[in-house]
Design a protein around this motif. Structure first.
Motif, PDB file in Angstrom:
ATOM      1  N   PRO A 143       0.809  -1.235   0.000  1.00 51.78           N
ATOM      2  CA  PRO A 143       0.000   0.000   0.000  1.00 51.78           C
ATOM      3  C   PRO A 143       0.841   1.284   0.000  1.00 51.78           C
ATOM      4  CG  PRO A 143      -0.904  -1.581   1.559  1.00 51.78           C
ATOM      5  CD  PRO A 143       0.426  -2.123   1.124  1.00 51.78           C
ATOM      6  N   LEU A 144       2.097   1.201   0.472  1.00 51.68           N
ATOM      7  CA  LEU A 144       2.959   2.395   0.516  1.00 51.68           C
ATOM      8  C   LEU A 144       3.937   2.460  -0.657  1.00 51.68           C
ATOM      9  CD1 LEU A 144       3.874   2.652   4.316  1.00 51.68           C
ATOM     10  CD2 LEU A 144       2.233   4.034   3.021  1.00 51.68           C
ATOM     11  N   PHE A 145       3.889   1.479  -1.521  1.00 51.30           N
ATOM     12  CA  PHE A 145       4.895   1.329  -2.578  1.00 51.30           C
ATOM     13  C   PHE A 145       5.057   2.602  -3.414  1.00 51.30           C
ATOM     14  CE2 PHE A 145       5.767  -0.708  -6.919  1.00 51.30           C
ATOM     15  CZ  PHE A 145       7.134  -0.644  -6.752  1.00 51.30           C
ATOM     16  N   GLU A 146       3.980   3.077  -4.028  1.00 54.49           N
ATOM     17  CA  GLU A 146       4.066   4.246  -4.914  1.00 54.49           C
ATOM     18  C   GLU A 146       4.454   5.493  -4.129  1.00 54.49           C
ATOM     19  OE1 GLU A 146       4.061   4.229  -8.100  1.00 54.49           O
ATOM     20  OE2 GLU A 146       3.581   2.083  -8.240  1.00 54.49           O
ATOM     21  N   ARG A 147       3.938   5.620  -2.909  1.00 58.97           N
ATOM     22  CA  ARG A 147       4.262   6.801  -2.094  1.00 58.97           C
ATOM     23  C   ARG A 147       5.750   6.819  -1.730  1.00 58.97           C
ATOM     24  NH1 ARG A 147       1.661  10.195   1.645  1.00 58.97           N
ATOM     25  NH2 ARG A 147       3.164  11.869   2.055  1.00 58.97           N
ATOM     26  N   VAL A 148       6.312   5.647  -1.391  1.00 61.16           N
ATOM     27  CA  VAL A 148       7.738   5.581  -1.040  1.00 61.16           C
ATOM     28  C   VAL A 148       8.598   5.931  -2.249  1.00 61.16           C
ATOM     29  CG1 VAL A 148       9.607   4.008  -0.392  1.00 61.16           C
ATOM     30  CG2 VAL A 148       7.455   3.983   0.882  1.00 61.16           C
ATOM     31  N   SER A 154      11.665  12.666  -4.489  1.00 61.74           N
ATOM     32  CA  SER A 154      11.631  14.046  -3.988  1.00 61.74           C
ATOM     33  C   SER A 154      12.850  14.371  -3.130  1.00 61.74           C
ATOM     34  CB  SER A 154      10.350  14.286  -3.183  1.00 61.74           C
ATOM     35  OG  SER A 154      10.386  13.601  -1.947  1.00 61.74           O
ATOM     36  N   CYS A 155      13.496  13.329  -2.582  1.00 65.09           N
ATOM     37  CA  CYS A 155      14.719  13.526  -1.793  1.00 65.09           C
ATOM     38  C   CYS A 155      15.983  13.344  -2.635  1.00 65.09           C
ATOM     39  CB  CYS A 155      14.733  12.562  -0.608  1.00 65.09           C
ATOM     40  SG  CYS A 155      13.465  12.894   0.627  1.00 65.09           S
ATOM     41  N   GLY A 156      15.827  13.302  -3.963  1.00 61.19           N
ATOM     42  CA  GLY A 156      16.990  13.189  -4.850  1.00 61.19           C
ATOM     43  C   GLY A 156      17.459  11.777  -5.082  1.00 61.19           C
ATOM     44  N   GLY A 157      16.663  10.787  -4.676  1.00 58.74           N
ATOM     45  CA  GLY A 157      17.072   9.397  -4.830  1.00 58.74           C
ATOM     46  C   GLY A 157      16.672   8.811  -6.169  1.00 58.74           C
ATOM     47  N   ALA A 173      19.292   4.436  -4.575  1.00 55.63           N
ATOM     48  CA  ALA A 173      20.600   5.093  -4.454  1.00 55.63           C
ATOM     49  C   ALA A 173      20.375   6.560  -4.114  1.00 55.63           C
ATOM     50  CB  ALA A 173      21.387   4.966  -5.756  1.00 55.63           C
ATOM     51  N   PHE A 174      21.192   7.077  -3.213  1.00 55.01           N
ATOM     52  CA  PHE A 174      21.135   8.486  -2.805  1.00 55.01           C
ATOM     53  C   PHE A 174      22.538   9.041  -2.721  1.00 55.01           C
ATOM     54  CE2 PHE A 174      17.232   6.726  -1.117  1.00 55.01           C
ATOM     55  CZ  PHE A 174      16.296   7.731  -1.305  1.00 55.01           C
ATOM     56  N   LEU A 175      22.680  10.310  -3.041  1.00 51.23           N
ATOM     57  CA  LEU A 175      23.908  10.997  -2.684  1.00 51.23           C
ATOM     58  C   LEU A 175      24.015  10.992  -1.160  1.00 51.23           C
ATOM     59  CD1 LEU A 175      23.747  14.000  -5.165  1.00 51.23           C
ATOM     60  CD2 LEU A 175      25.303  12.038  -5.273  1.00 51.23           C
ATOM     61  N   PRO A 176      25.235  10.928  -0.616  1.00 48.24           N
ATOM     62  CA  PRO A 176      25.383  10.794   0.846  1.00 48.24           C
ATOM     63  C   PRO A 176      24.594  11.827   1.646  1.00 48.24           C
ATOM     64  CG  PRO A 176      27.488  10.458  -0.227  1.00 48.24           C
ATOM     65  CD  PRO A 176      26.533  10.886  -1.315  1.00 48.24           C
ATOM     66  N   GLU A 177      24.527  13.054   1.132  1.00 44.23           N
ATOM     67  CA  GLU A 177      23.856  14.110   1.895  1.00 44.23           C
ATOM     68  C   GLU A 177      22.326  14.011   1.827  1.00 44.23           C
ATOM     69  OE1 GLU A 177      25.127  15.953  -2.113  1.00 44.23           O
ATOM     70  OE2 GLU A 177      25.911  14.505  -0.657  1.00 44.23           O
ATOM     71  N   ASP A 178      21.792  13.187   0.907  1.00 42.41           N
ATOM     72  CA  ASP A 178      20.341  13.107   0.734  1.00 42.41           C
ATOM     73  C   ASP A 178      19.700  11.928   1.460  1.00 42.41           C
ATOM     74  OD1 ASP A 178      20.376  15.349  -0.886  1.00 42.41           O
ATOM     75  OD2 ASP A 178      20.579  14.187  -2.731  1.00 42.41           O
ATOM     76  N   ALA A 179      20.498  10.918   1.811  1.00 42.04           N
ATOM     77  CA  ALA A 179      19.926   9.709   2.408  1.00 42.04           C
ATOM     78  C   ALA A 179      19.230  10.003   3.736  1.00 42.04           C
ATOM     79  CB  ALA A 179      21.010   8.650   2.592  1.00 42.04           C
ATOM     80  N   GLY A 180      19.795  10.922   4.526  1.00 42.57           N
ATOM     81  CA  GLY A 180      19.210  11.237   5.829  1.00 42.57           C
ATOM     82  C   GLY A 180      17.816  11.819   5.719  1.00 42.57           C
ATOM     83  N   LEU A 186      10.785   8.458   5.527  1.00 37.11           N
ATOM     84  CA  LEU A 186      10.325   7.077   5.615  1.00 37.11           C
ATOM     85  C   LEU A 186       9.801   6.778   7.022  1.00 37.11           C
ATOM     86  CD1 LEU A 186      10.192   4.489   3.845  1.00 37.11           C
ATOM     87  CD2 LEU A 186      12.388   3.826   4.849  1.00 37.11           C
ATOM     88  N   THR A 187      10.516   7.257   8.012  1.00 39.41           N
ATOM     89  CA  THR A 187      10.083   7.074   9.403  1.00 39.41           C
ATOM     90  C   THR A 187       8.738   7.743   9.647  1.00 39.41           C
ATOM     91  OG1 THR A 187      12.375   6.944  10.173  1.00 39.41           O
ATOM     92  CG2 THR A 187      10.693   7.517  11.808  1.00 39.41           C
ATOM     93  N   GLU A 188       8.593   8.957   9.133  1.00 39.10           N
ATOM     94  CA  GLU A 188       7.342   9.702   9.304  1.00 39.10           C
ATOM     95  C   GLU A 188       6.195   9.018   8.572  1.00 39.10           C
ATOM     96  OE1 GLU A 188       5.610  14.062   7.913  1.00 39.10           O
ATOM     97  OE2 GLU A 188       7.773  13.799   8.222  1.00 39.10           O
TER      98      GLU A 188
END
Length: 208
Positions: A143-148, A154-157, A173-180, A186-188
C-alpha cells in the motif's frame, strides 16, 4: 575525489574542411585495454582513411596518451587532448579520422580542425558527473509502494529496482547528503515501522 566528469554517452560527429572529411568518435572507457580496442575498431572501420588520430585519458591510472598518426607533430593528438583537459573530462577515448581532400590545411588549420573534431564529439556526447552514491534497501508494504517511490525521488534518490514478495524491497541510491532526509521521511510515513538498510556504495554518472 568524490566526483569527476566523463562523456555522458558514446557519440559521433562529422564535418568537412577544405574537402577533407573529419569523422570524430568518442567513448567513455574504463581502462587502457578498452581505449586501445576502440582505437583499433576505428582503424578497421576507416581502414582507407589517411589518418586516424586519437587520444585518451584514464582517471585511476593517470594515463594520458595521444597520437598524430602521420599528421605533423603537435597538430592532432595534443590539440584533441587539450579539449578534454580544459573541460576536465576523464575516462575518455576520442578518435578523429581524416579523409584527405587534396588541399593542405597547414599546421594552424590542422590544429583547428582536430580541436573542432574533439569538441564536436564531446558536444554530441554531453558530459556526466560521476559521483559517489550510497545504496540502500528499502522494505515497503504494497500500500505504501508508490508513495515511497515518490518520496525517494523528492529527496533526490533513484529507485534502481525492486524485489517482490510478501512486501516490496526497493533498491535505491542516494547521494550521501540526501539519504538522511529520505530516512526521516520514511520514518514519518510509516510511523517508525520502516527503516533503510545500507547496501554499499557505487560511483554513478548523472548527466549535466
Amino acid at each position: 575525489m568524490d566526483s569527476y566528469r566523463v562523456p555522458a554517452r558514446d557519440a559521433e560527429s562529422e564535418f568537412t574542411e577544405k574537402r577533407s572529411r573529419f569523422i570524430s568518435r568518442i567513448w567513455t572507457v574504463a581502462d587502457e585495454a578498452e581505449a586501445r580496442a576502440r582505437i583499433d575498431e576505428t582503424r578497421r572501420k576507416y581502414y582507407d582513411a589517411r589518418h586516424n588520430c586519437w587520444c585518451y585519458i584514464l582517471r585511476e591510472s593517470g594515463i594520458v596518451r595521444y597520437s598524430d598518426d602521420g599528421e605533423p607533430q603537435g597538430t592532432a593528438g595534443q590539440p584533441m587532448l587539450n579539449v578534454f583537459q580544459r573541460e576536465e573530462i576523464t575516462n575518455v577515448c576520442c578518435v578523429v579520422t581524416r579523409y584527405f581532400g587534396g588541399v593542405l590545411l597547414g599546421a594552424g588549420g590542422l590544429t583547428r580542425a582536430y580541436t573542432r573534431g574533439a569538441k564536436d564529439a564531446l558536444d554530441a556526447a554531453g558530459a556526466a558527473l560521476v559521483q559517489r552514491w550510497t545504496l540502500w534497501d528499502v522494505p515497503c508494504p504494497y500500500p505504501l509502494f508508490e508513495r515511497v517511490k515518490l518520496e525517494a525521488a523528492s529527496c533526490g534518490g533513484v529507485v534502481r529496482g525492486a524485489d517482490y514478495g510478501a512486501d516490496v524491497l526497493l533498491h535505491a541510491a542516494f547521494l550521501p547528503e540526501d539519504a538522511g532526509a529520505f530516512s526521516a521521511r520514511l520514518t514519518e510515513l510509516s510511523a517508525g515501522r520502516l527503516t533503510l538498510r545500507p547496501a554499499g556504495e557505487e560511483y554513478l554518472p548523472t548527466p549535466l
